[in-house]
Design a protein around this motif. Structure first.
Motif, short mmCIF file in Angstrom:
data_model
loop_
_atom_site.label_atom_id
_atom_site.label_comp_id
_atom_site.label_asym_id
_atom_site.label_seq_id
_atom_site.Cartn_x
_atom_site.Cartn_y
_atom_site.Cartn_z
N TRP A 1 0.83 -1.22 0.00
CA TRP A 1 0.00 0.00 0.00
C TRP A 1 0.85 1.26 0.00
N THR B 1 0.97 3.85 -2.84
CA THR B 1 0.97 3.36 -4.21
C THR B 1 -0.43 3.63 -4.75
N ALA B 2 -0.63 3.50 -6.05
CA ALA B 2 -1.96 3.70 -6.62
C ALA B 2 -2.95 2.71 -5.99
N GLU B 3 -2.52 1.46 -5.87
CA GLU B 3 -3.37 0.44 -5.26
C GLU B 3 -3.61 0.75 -3.78
N GLY B 4 -2.57 1.24 -3.12
CA GLY B 4 -2.67 1.54 -1.69
C GLY B 4 -3.69 2.61 -1.38
N SER C 1 -6.42 3.30 -3.05
CA SER C 1 -7.73 2.67 -3.19
C SER C 1 -8.02 1.72 -2.03
N GLU C 2 -7.04 0.90 -1.67
CA GLU C 2 -7.21 -0.06 -0.58
C GLU C 2 -7.44 0.66 0.76
#
Length: 102
Positions: A48, A72-75, A77-78
């Motif tokens: 993340w 991170t980009a995913e982090g 969102s998560e």
């Protein structure tokens, strides 16, 4: 999810693309460094958050090098999803996220 973890996530989500160093996160979350650093390490293991050491010379700066953290980009969102589903929301402890922040 613990309240300290929620506070760290909220502090980072205030400006998700911005790098913050540990003391900035401590101040924004209202937590001690001994509390935030294990949380940041866990978030980094999850993918993340990423971190980097600054390239400053500690002697020239008159202070230790800083370690910077960012989502991170995913982090991002998560973290938003995790906070939305948190059982013990840390609302009222930090300014609420507005739709523009999310």
């Amino acid at each position: 999810m613990t309240i300290p973890t929620q506070l760290v996530l909220r502090a980072l989500l205030a400006e998700p693309a911005r790098e913050l160093y540990g003391l900035q996160i401590c101040q924004a979350a209202g937590l001690a460094s001994g509390t935030i650093h294990p949380i940041l390490a866990r978030l980094e293991r999850l993918g993340w958050v990423v971190s980097r050491w600054e390239e400053a010379d500690p002697q020239a700066e008159g202070r230790p090098r800083r370690r910077y953290y960012r989502f991170t980009a995913e982090g991002t969102s998560e973290a938003r999803n995790a906070l939305a589903g948190a059982r013990s929301p840390a609302t009222g402890l930090l300014p609420a996220l507005t739709e523009g922040d999310a």
